[in-house]
Design a protein around this motif. Structure first.
Motif, PDB file in Angstrom:
ATOM      1  N   TYR A 269       4.384   1.569  -5.950  1.00 31.81           N
ATOM      2  CA  TYR A 269       4.520   1.880  -7.094  1.00 31.81           C
ATOM      3  C   TYR A 269       5.336   2.315  -7.657  1.00 31.81           C
ATOM      4  O   TYR A 269       5.925   3.258  -7.304  1.00 31.81           O
ATOM      5  CB  TYR A 269       3.455   2.868  -6.791  1.00 31.81           C
ATOM      6  N   ASP A 297       3.235  -2.276 -10.164  1.00 28.60           N
ATOM      7  CA  ASP A 297       2.002  -1.888 -10.404  1.00 28.60           C
ATOM      8  C   ASP A 297       1.564  -0.893 -12.430  1.00 28.60           C
ATOM      9  O   ASP A 297       3.184  -1.802 -12.896  1.00 28.60           O
ATOM     10  CB  ASP A 297       2.613  -0.299  -9.467  1.00 28.60           C
ATOM     11  N   ILE A 298       1.273  -0.138 -12.663  1.00 32.50           N
ATOM     12  CA  ILE A 298       0.931   0.346 -13.814  1.00 32.50           C
ATOM     13  C   ILE A 298       2.313   0.236 -14.281  1.00 32.50           C
ATOM     14  O   ILE A 298       2.336  -0.192 -16.266  1.00 32.50           O
ATOM     15  CB  ILE A 298       0.641   1.443 -13.711  1.00 32.50           C
ATOM     16  N   ILE A 334      -1.419  -5.410 -11.530  1.00 32.68           N
ATOM     17  CA  ILE A 334      -2.212  -4.697 -11.340  1.00 32.68           C
ATOM     18  C   ILE A 334      -2.905  -4.602 -13.023  1.00 32.68           C
ATOM     19  O   ILE A 334      -2.646  -4.618 -13.894  1.00 32.68           O
ATOM     20  CB  ILE A 334      -1.963  -3.092 -11.549  1.00 32.68           C
ATOM     21  N   TRP A 371      -3.812   6.369 -16.988  1.00 32.94           N
ATOM     22  CA  TRP A 371      -3.332   6.351 -17.036  1.00 32.94           C
ATOM     23  C   TRP A 371      -2.664   6.609 -18.991  1.00 32.94           C
ATOM     24  O   TRP A 371      -1.910   7.013 -18.950  1.00 32.94           O
ATOM     25  CB  TRP A 371      -2.013   5.408 -16.559  1.00 32.94           C
ATOM     26  N   TRP A 405      -4.785  -7.981  -9.808  1.00 33.46           N
ATOM     27  CA  TRP A 405      -5.378  -6.258  -8.958  1.00 33.46           C
ATOM     28  C   TRP A 405      -5.963  -5.677  -9.359  1.00 33.46           C
ATOM     29  O   TRP A 405      -5.316  -4.538 -10.432  1.00 33.46           O
ATOM     30  CB  TRP A 405      -3.939  -5.470  -8.169  1.00 33.46           C
ATOM     31  N   ASP A 407      -7.567  -1.644 -10.058  1.00 29.94           N
ATOM     32  CA  ASP A 407      -7.749  -0.977  -9.796  1.00 29.94           C
ATOM     33  C   ASP A 407      -8.360   0.114 -10.028  1.00 29.94           C
ATOM     34  O   ASP A 407      -8.442  -0.380 -11.143  1.00 29.94           O
ATOM     35  CB  ASP A 407      -5.986  -0.402  -9.161  1.00 29.94           C
ATOM     36  N   MET A 408      -8.704   1.053  -9.990  1.00 31.80           N
ATOM     37  CA  MET A 408      -9.496   2.562 -10.905  1.00 31.80           C
ATOM     38  C   MET A 408     -11.007   2.249 -11.323  1.00 31.80           C
ATOM     39  O   MET A 408     -11.157   2.392 -12.046  1.00 31.80           O
ATOM     40  CB  MET A 408      -8.705   2.726 -12.111  1.00 31.80           C
ATOM     41  N   ARG A 468     -10.125  -2.260  -5.296  1.00 30.41           N
ATOM     42  CA  ARG A 468      -9.997  -0.954  -4.393  1.00 30.41           C
ATOM     43  C   ARG A 468     -11.445  -0.486  -4.556  1.00 30.41           C
ATOM     44  O   ARG A 468     -12.313   0.015  -3.750  1.00 30.41           O
ATOM     45  CB  ARG A 468      -9.584  -0.033  -5.320  1.00 30.41           C
ATOM     46  N   TRP A 481      -8.692  -3.647  -0.301  1.00 32.12           N
ATOM     47  CA  TRP A 481      -7.591  -2.873   0.204  1.00 32.12           C
ATOM     48  C   TRP A 481      -7.735  -0.848   0.105  1.00 32.12           C
ATOM     49  O   TRP A 481      -8.934  -1.536  -0.799  1.00 32.12           O
ATOM     50  CB  TRP A 481      -6.054  -2.646  -0.607  1.00 32.12           C
ATOM     51  N   ASP A 484      -5.740   4.928  -0.886  1.00 25.57           N
ATOM     52  CA  ASP A 484      -4.777   5.235  -1.049  1.00 25.57           C
ATOM     53  C   ASP A 484      -4.099   5.744   0.701  1.00 25.57           C
ATOM     54  O   ASP A 484      -4.449   7.688   0.633  1.00 25.57           O
ATOM     55  CB  ASP A 484      -4.374   6.143  -1.590  1.00 25.57           C
ATOM     56  N   PHE A 517       0.409   4.098   2.244  1.00 24.05           N
ATOM     57  CA  PHE A 517       0.605   4.928   0.799  1.00 24.05           C
ATOM     58  C   PHE A 517       1.671   5.920   0.025  1.00 24.05           C
ATOM     59  O   PHE A 517       3.194   5.733   0.304  1.00 24.05           O
ATOM     60  CB  PHE A 517      -0.930   4.955  -0.416  1.00 24.05           C
ATOM     61  N   ARG A 540      -0.470  -6.326   3.338  1.00 25.06           N
ATOM     62  CA  ARG A 540       0.089  -5.818   1.937  1.00 25.06           C
ATOM     63  C   ARG A 540       1.223  -5.024   2.829  1.00 25.06           C
ATOM     64  O   ARG A 540       0.582  -3.390   2.920  1.00 25.06           O
ATOM     65  CB  ARG A 540      -0.446  -6.007   0.622  1.00 25.06           C
ATOM     66  N   HIS A 542       3.158  -1.419   0.853  1.00 29.54           N
ATOM     67  CA  HIS A 542       2.507  -0.802  -0.932  1.00 29.54           C
ATOM     68  C   HIS A 542       2.543   0.976  -0.273  1.00 29.54           C
ATOM     69  O   HIS A 542       2.492   1.604   0.604  1.00 29.54           O
ATOM     70  CB  HIS A 542       1.285  -1.014  -1.307  1.00 29.54           C
TER      71      HIS A 542
HETATM   72  O1  MIG Z   1      -2.515   6.572  -7.903  1.00 24.87           O
HETATM   73  O2  MIG Z   1      -1.648   2.233 -10.531  1.00 24.87           O
HETATM   74  O3  MIG Z   1      -4.719   3.330  -5.213  1.00 24.87           O
HETATM   75  O4  MIG Z   1      -2.364   1.928  -4.828  1.00 24.87           O
HETATM   76  O5  MIG Z   1      -0.104   2.381  -6.431  1.00 24.87           O
HETATM   77  C1  MIG Z   1      -3.399   6.429  -9.161  1.00 24.87           C
HETATM   78  C2  MIG Z   1      -1.211   3.260  -9.297  1.00 24.87           C
HETATM   79  C3  MIG Z   1      -3.359   5.082  -9.425  1.00 24.87           C
HETATM   80  C4  MIG Z   1      -3.548   4.331  -7.624  1.00 24.87           C
HETATM   81  C5  MIG Z   1      -3.536   2.691  -6.466  1.00 24.87           C
HETATM   82  C6  MIG Z   1      -2.608   2.293  -6.534  1.00 24.87           C
HETATM   83  C7  MIG Z   1      -1.815   2.599  -6.747  1.00 24.87           C
HETATM   84  C8  MIG Z   1      -1.556   3.450  -7.637  1.00 24.87           C
HETATM   85  N1  MIG Z   1      -2.962   3.127  -8.693  1.00 24.87           N
END
Ligand code: MIG
Length: 787
Positions: A269, A297-298, A334, A371, A405, A407-408, A468, A481, A484, A517, A540, A542
């Motif tokens: 990240y 990642d983001i 992601i 975000w 991927w 997430d969130m 997630r 996975w 965090d 993480f 993985r 990370h």
């Molecule tokens: O922490 O996208 O669990 O794997 O790197 C906020 C950023 C959002 C949470 C994920 C993490 C990822 C991160 N995301």
């Protein structure tokens, strides 16, 4: 803030919990059989008992009304037409299939479920089904002194959950993942009870926040939910393997993943620019460390807008993806569910115009902060939204991307409740329901949309989705996975029971962030974690923003060399791992298994959280503390061999083993086989030869089923696979191999080297009745087989 200090426990702060009132479901007033169902009318409500299969029964109860209709996206099984027997007496009702017996008393209504031999598996005593003062549904079951409980999806703590109280409510928990941290991201309201060596399963298919209480009472456990009807399934087992077969019959099984998805993956990240990504890939190649995927990642997005790339940081993503793919490295970006509120952003604009986002019943769209700032959330409960979202992935597949991927997707929102307002409504295909009711489904439905969307766009290639959040059935769409975690030894330790319990909950394809993480990792921890990761289904590395770098070379050559060796080992073991994925695809069996799964009658295995089985014949016993070079290992019945030293060990006892930093203790059962391929830098490179290692045991029979296919497409569904069964029999002076082959796939490899371990004496070797030449070089005894 003060919640973290002693202030939290000052006398005036303590809340006194009243024991919630329990209203019993009451007496049965009438009952009737209708096909595979038995319908009971109680004084205030209704109960339907339905046999789904000979070995699975569903119980639905509405304690306060007449409707027992439930629909669930978790369950994909069609019930089978079966013949049940039914008998009513003055005080009781009996109904049974070939494998399950239900003995029901009428006043009050209590249900006892027995197996065909008459062993009680699930029973009610003083209390059974009912509801609480705010209409929450609850069900009490008797708990015997010798019961052990497993499953429950993704939970912190040890393997056996007896003594715990567990909640199902998908939650974004950045910190701290302590033993008391519950719930986490996934809700899998399913568990296995192991009682006197026999297993049965209970699946409480309930999307409202639910609680499993294995703590408050000595002789009862309960499961309850904040609303809705009671709806649960009982699976008769009797082996843990049977329970998994039954549970995944209901909720579906994992598709066979593309081979690249089970190689080694590197994430951070974030890797923020194209240049950084390419340099990273080149470093792996230069150092000859195998790699199959890099994650974005983001930061890759334009202002965190999903389905975009930041053109300054990634000027030519298509070129990058293509170039990397040639090197055997895939890109996995992601995708979060939050869509930035921006009228000039097509996804937002289109979604608003089509009415695709979650809304309040009064009309306004729900807006939450993530975000991208103020964002809206697709309503995946609506079919057209799932399709729309899926189609949007063309943006990625056009660039050559094959994996996403998610997430969130709890969904996580930056506010006090960490999620959407509970009063937000979901369209639910015309049967609107509150977020309070459907919250736990969001991740499952998003993963479904992603998986199906990718599948449509990928022209026959297998998609890969990592998620997630999820609910029962998530295995049909995504790998999981565990979110965090932190770079603590304790979290390495926790990884084992967490992944084993996920595996026992139908989610075979899971793994934790290797190295941890959050927080800062270190060479020793990352090395020990990489050793474990090499044998977890999903592998993985990370790490979080601003933590120390965590690529395998980050802590110096000494550690790098060992990690490289274990990542290579992952690739050598891939044919075996792939075969295990296929087994899971066919039967629901986990890949990474607790010892009791294979040895359910050996009590000594019931609480082992720090060792695991890789398939049915390999035991991994990692070192998970700093500075340690020894540990105890329990080996169950049979005889075992140290994979590295070939030293023999007796089973049914503990051993003290030595393992310097470069050693992961691995034990293989004697009289069994393991399959290896060649060391390689990516799954892109095909094996030219396979190695079937046989661990000799006198007078034994063992079998191994090798499975292979193109590792990329769905043609295996049309029979384009290669399956070969090896039966090996050892008698005095003789080893006989019998093979059987199935399927139309022609593997690239044509040769299997049969490696015989542990036989000092001379012997003759036969393959399907013809003698094979034995090659003896130094201490290696082998023979060649061709297909
Ligand atoms: O922490 O996208 O669990 O794997 O790197 C906020 C950023 C959002 C949470 C994920 C993490 C990822 C991160 N995301």
């Amino acid at each position: 803030m003060l919640e973290d200090s002693s202030f939290a426990i000052q006398p005036s702060q303590s809340k006194i919990f009243a024991k919630s009132t329990f209203f019993d479901i009451g007496n049965v007033v009438s009952s009737q059989k209708s096909g595979p169902e038995v319908i009971l009318q109680t004084e205030t409500g209704k109960v339907i008992i339905k046999f789904i299969r000979e070995d699975i029964v569903q119980i639905t109860a509405n304690p306060l009304g007449d409707s027992c209709f439930v629909s669930s996206p978790a369950v994909v099984a069609e019930s089978q037409p079966i013949d049940i027997k039914y008998r009513e007496e003055t005080d009781s009702i009996y109904c049974h299939s070939l494998k399950l017996i239900l003995a029901i008393t009428k006043c009050p209504l209590r249900i006892t479920i027995l197996d065909a031999k008459g062993n009680v598996i699930v029973s009610e005593g003083q209390r059974g089904m009912g509801y609480g003062s705010s209409k929450e549904v609850i069900c009490f079951k008797e708990m015997s002194e010798t019961d052990y409980f497993y499953g429950f999806g993704e939970k912190t703590g040890y393997l056996n959950k007896r003594g715990e109280k567990l909640t199902m409510w998908n939650t974004d928990v950045y910190a701290p993942h302590n033993p008391e941290t519950d719930p986490l991201y996934q809700s899998i309201p399913f568990f296995i009870t192991l009682r006197d060596g026999k297993a049965h399963g209970v699946f409480f298919d309930h999307t409202f926040r639910s609680t499993f209480d294995l703590q408050s009472e000595e002789k009862y456990y309960s499961f309850s939910a904040d609303g809705g009807l009671l709806n649960y399934y009982v699976m008769v087992g009797p082996s843990p393997r049977d329970v998994l077969e039954q549970y995944t019959f209901l909720t579906g099984r994992m598709p066979i993943p593309p081979k690249w998805a089970i190689g080694y993956h590197q994430s951070r990240y974030s890797y923020e620019t194209e240049e950084e990504v390419l340099t990273l890939a080149k470093t792996f190649i230069k150092k000859e460390i195998p790699l199959d995927a890099i994650y974005l990642d983001i930061h890759y997005m334009d202002g965190y807008r999903v389905f975009t790339f930041d053109k300054n940081k990634f000027p030519n993503p298509e070129k990058m993806v293509t170039e990397l793919k040639k090197l055997g490295i895939r890109i996995v970006p992601i995708v979060d569910p939050g869509v930035k509120q921006d009228v000039e952003y097509p996804i937002y604009k289109e979604g608003i115009q089509q009415d695709y986002f979650c809304k309040y019943i009064e009309g306004p769209v729900y807006i939450g902060d993530v975000w991208a700032g103020r964002s809206v959330f697709p309503d995946f409960t609506k079919k057209s939204v799932k399709e729309w979202w899926g189609t949007k992935h063309k943006y990625y597949t056009d660039l050559g991307i094959e994996g996403i991927w998610n997430d969130m997707n709890e969904p996580a929102v930056f506010n006090e409740s960490k999620t959407m307002d509970l009063s937000v409504m979901h369209h639910n295909n015309g049967n609107p329901k509150s977020h309070r009711e459907l919250h736990n489904l969001y991740g499952l439905l998003m993963s479904e949309a992603t998986y199906e969307g990718l599948k449509k766009e990928l022209n026959g290639l297998r998609p890969f989705v990592l998620t997630r959040a999820g609910y029962s059935g998530i295995q049909r769409y995504a790998a999981v996975w565990t979110g965090d975690n932190r770079s603590f030894w304790e979290h390495l330790q926790m990884t084992l029971p967490m992944i084993m319990n996920l595996g026992l909950s139908g989610v075979a394809f899971s793994g934790a962030d290797v190295g941890g993480f959050a927080h800062n990792s270190n060479g020793e921890l990352l090395t020990r974690w990489t050793q474990v990761g090499a044998f977890t289904p999903y592998f993985r590395n990370h790490s979080v923003l601003e933590s120390v770098r965590q690529e395998p070379w980050s802590f110096g050559e000494k550690y790098e060399e060992i990690m490289k060796r274990y990542i290579e080992l992952r690739y050598e073991w891939l044919p075996q791992l792939y075969t295990l994925f296929v087994e899971s695809n066919r039967t629901g069996a986990p890949i990474m298994r607790p010892l009791f799964f294979e040895y359910p009658s050996d009590e000594q295995t019931y609480q082992i959280s720090d060792q695991f089985m890789f398939g049915d014949n390999v035991i991994i016993a990692p070192i998970m503390e700093p500075g340690k070079t020894h540990r105890t290992v329990f080996l169950p019945e049979g005889r075992w061999v140290d994979y590295w030293t070939e030293e023999d060990y007796d089973g049914k006892q503990y051993h003290l083993v030595k393992a310097e930093l470069n050693t992961l203790p691995i034990f293989v059962k004697k009289g069994s086989m393991i399959l290896h391929g060649q060391k390689k830098l990516s799954t892109n490179i095909k094996d030219k030869k396979l190695f079937l290692h046989f661990y000799y045991e006198p007078n034994s029979t063992s079998s191994f089923t090798l499975y292979d296919d193109d590792g990329m497409t769905f043609s295996y569904l049309d029979g384009v696979y290669f399956k070969q069964t090896f039966e090996v029999k050892t008698t005095l002076g003789k080893i006989e191999i019998y093979t059987k082959t199935e399927g139309s796939y022609q593997p690239e490899w044509s040769e299997i080297e049969f490696v015989i371990h542990g036989s000092q004496k001379d012997f003759d070797l036969y393959l399907n009745g013809s003698q094979l030449d034995i090659i003896k070089e130094q201490d290696r005894v082998t023979a060649l087989m061709y297909h």
